[in-house]
Design a protein around this motif. Structure first.
Motif, short mmCIF file in Angstrom:
data_model
loop_
_atom_site.label_atom_id
_atom_site.label_comp_id
_atom_site.label_asym_id
_atom_site.label_seq_id
_atom_site.Cartn_x
_atom_site.Cartn_y
_atom_site.Cartn_z
N THR A 113 0.80 -1.22 0.00
CA THR A 113 0.00 0.00 0.00
C THR A 113 0.84 1.27 0.00
N GLN A 114 1.93 1.29 0.76
CA GLN A 114 2.75 2.49 0.81
C GLN A 114 3.33 2.81 -0.58
N LEU A 115 3.82 1.80 -1.26
CA LEU A 115 4.36 1.98 -2.60
C LEU A 115 3.25 2.43 -3.57
N GLU A 116 2.08 1.86 -3.41
CA GLU A 116 0.93 2.26 -4.25
C GLU A 116 0.60 3.74 -4.05
N TYR A 117 0.58 4.18 -2.81
CA TYR A 117 0.28 5.59 -2.52
C TYR A 117 1.38 6.51 -3.06
N GLU A 118 2.61 6.06 -3.01
CA GLU A 118 3.71 6.87 -3.56
C GLU A 118 3.57 7.03 -5.06
N ALA A 119 3.13 5.96 -5.73
CA ALA A 119 2.88 6.04 -7.18
C ALA A 119 1.74 7.01 -7.47
N ARG A 120 0.70 6.96 -6.66
CA ARG A 120 -0.42 7.88 -6.83
C ARG A 120 0.01 9.33 -6.65
N THR A 121 0.94 9.55 -5.72
CA THR A 121 1.44 10.91 -5.49
C THR A 121 2.13 11.46 -6.73
N GLN A 122 2.99 10.65 -7.35
CA GLN A 122 3.70 11.11 -8.55
C GLN A 122 2.73 11.41 -9.69
N ALA A 177 -0.45 12.22 -9.34
CA ALA A 177 -1.25 13.38 -8.95
C ALA A 177 -0.49 14.68 -9.21
N GLN A 178 0.80 14.68 -8.91
CA GLN A 178 1.59 15.88 -9.16
C GLN A 178 1.68 16.18 -10.66
N LYS A 179 1.77 15.14 -11.45
CA LYS A 179 1.83 15.32 -12.90
C LYS A 179 0.53 15.91 -13.45
N LEU A 180 -0.60 15.50 -12.85
CA LEU A 180 -1.90 15.94 -13.34
C LEU A 180 -2.46 17.12 -12.54
N SER A 181 -1.68 17.62 -11.59
CA SER A 181 -2.09 18.77 -10.76
C SER A 181 -3.40 18.52 -10.01
N VAL A 182 -3.48 17.33 -9.41
CA VAL A 182 -4.62 17.00 -8.53
C VAL A 182 -4.06 16.50 -7.21
N LYS A 183 -4.94 16.16 -6.27
CA LYS A 183 -4.51 15.61 -4.99
C LYS A 183 -4.25 14.11 -5.12
N THR A 184 -3.42 13.60 -4.24
CA THR A 184 -3.13 12.16 -4.25
C THR A 184 -4.41 11.35 -4.12
N SER A 185 -5.34 11.81 -3.31
CA SER A 185 -6.59 11.08 -3.11
C SER A 185 -7.47 11.08 -4.36
N ASP A 186 -7.17 11.94 -5.33
CA ASP A 186 -7.94 11.97 -6.57
C ASP A 186 -7.51 10.89 -7.57
N ILE A 187 -6.42 10.19 -7.27
CA ILE A 187 -5.95 9.08 -8.12
C ILE A 187 -6.32 7.77 -7.44
N THR A 188 -6.96 6.86 -8.14
CA THR A 188 -7.37 5.58 -7.56
C THR A 188 -7.02 4.42 -8.49
N LYS A 224 -7.84 5.68 -12.27
CA LYS A 224 -8.76 6.77 -12.57
C LYS A 224 -8.29 8.05 -11.89
N VAL A 225 -8.69 9.19 -12.46
CA VAL A 225 -8.41 10.49 -11.84
C VAL A 225 -9.73 11.23 -11.70
N PHE A 226 -9.94 11.77 -10.51
CA PHE A 226 -11.13 12.57 -10.22
C PHE A 226 -10.72 14.05 -10.15
N ARG A 227 -11.71 14.93 -10.45
CA ARG A 227 -11.52 16.38 -10.32
C ARG A 227 -10.33 16.89 -11.13
N TYR A 228 -10.13 16.31 -12.31
CA TYR A 228 -9.05 16.77 -13.20
C TYR A 228 -9.53 17.98 -13.99
#
Length: 353
Positions: free
Chosen positions: A168-177, A179-190, A210-214
């Protein structure tokens, strides 16, 4: 006295063991471990803190701090600086054991040898002392799959599905990268999937992401999402910088603080415990290191990170994931590395026998 004995017998506490309790992650984890809703029902807890490489005084100090939290449903806290009573009556075990500080061993091979010996023994202790329905979560930064595999091999009477390695930690780190690329929050990537060797060769799969609120050309109401692969047009970034940033992310944080990434590790552990012990949406995708039974052509007997869902307190491997030719190549490479780690561990234990 008889009434007190009867009262203690009727408590039936949930026994939680934490191995390597002097790891900084443990200090971050304990205050959140008894949050209502994390474990089903309203159990009474017995917390057992074990660290075979730390001092009795440091464990005693950790116990004192834990007791000072004044958690109503915490029945007792015990400390253990050796393995004599390890995992006695355990219902849950959280392994935070990780590589020793630089200089303790000569090289990576010696590290693997030490891990193999320790987790071979831990598996035997789980087999002997723990409850037969014990659930075991392995966290950390080094040899995670191998550790989980050794525990399973040496606790044959316990269902292998009760052992998981934390991706899970690695998964969240991937979501962070992403999210930063798409200018959204980490929680917006699932729905990011991590395959393979959690602390080695792994592959990030975005086929369900998926990305929410893009903030793009197409927008929708709350709950509207779009596929990440359709929103990221920079394929070169995905193949190069994304992977590089992800591999360096945790080390970069630790180099700045000189500490383990305790907060993000704690958050990931809590996410898995909550999903494992409660009713989660069957649509939510998690990545988890589990024992392969041959799914997706992955060799049976390897602890391999793959997509799962949780339902009614149990996980199941997702069957609706497409293995493309490119993904097959990556899965095979991950499997080869894990087979090599497993064989090296077996060789070490055979030489020590």
């Amino acid at each position: 006295m008889e009434e007190e004995v009867h009262r203690l017998k009727s408590l039936r506490p949930l026994h939680i063991w934490i191995s390597s309790a002097l790891n900084p992650v443990c200090y971050s984890l304990i205050p959140h471990l008894f949050t209502p809703g994390l474990f089903s029902g309203l159990p009474i807890f017995s917390l057992h803190l074990m660290d075979t490489s730390g001092s009795e005084e440091m464990l005693q100090a950790l116990k004192m701090e834990t007791v000072d939290l004044a958690i109503p449903r915490l029945h007792e806290v015990t400390i253990h600086s050796d393995q004599m009573l390890a995992f006695q009556e355990a219902h849950f075990i959280i392994f935070l054991d990780d590589q020793q500080p630089a200089g303790e061993y000569n090289d990576e091979q010696n590290d693997k040898d030490q891990v193999a010996e320790h987790f071979h023994r831990y598996g035997q202790l789980i087999e002997t002392n723990a409850q037969k329905d014990v659930r075991v979560l392995v966290a950390g930064d080094f040899f995670i799959n191998m550790k989980c595999s050794l525990l399973i091999e040496n606790a044959p009477s316990i269902d292998p599905r009760n052992f998981v390695a934390m991706t899970t930690q690695l998964e969240y780190e991937a979501r962070t990268q992403l999210a930063q690329k798409l200018s959204v929050k980490t929680s917006d990537i699932t729905n990011v999937i991590v395959w393979g060797n959690i602390s080695g060769s792994f592959h990030i799969d975005l086929q369900r992401a998926k990305v929410f609120r893009y903030d793009g050309a197409i927008r929708g109401p709350d709950g509207f999402s779009q596929h990440v692969m359709e929103m990221i047009y920079d394929w070169k970034w995905l193949k190069t910088d994304f992977r590089s940033l992800l591999h360096k992310h945790r080390a970069t944080i630790s180099s700045k603080t000189n500490k383990a990434t305790a907060i993000s590790t704690t958050n990931a552990i809590l996410a898995i415990l909550k999903a494992w012990n409660n009713a989660e949406s069957p649509e939510e995708v998690f990545s988890l290191g589990v024992l392969s039974t041959g799914q997706f052509g992955i060799p049976a007997g390897l602890v391999f990170s793959m997509p799962v869902s949780f339902t009614d307190g149990h996980w199941s491997v997702r069957s609706d994931v497409i293995v493309t030719d490119e993904l097959r190549v990556n899965l095979d490479a991950c499997a080869d590395e894990l087979r090599m780690e497993r064989d090296m561990a077996a060789k070490t234990l055979k030489n020590d026998a």
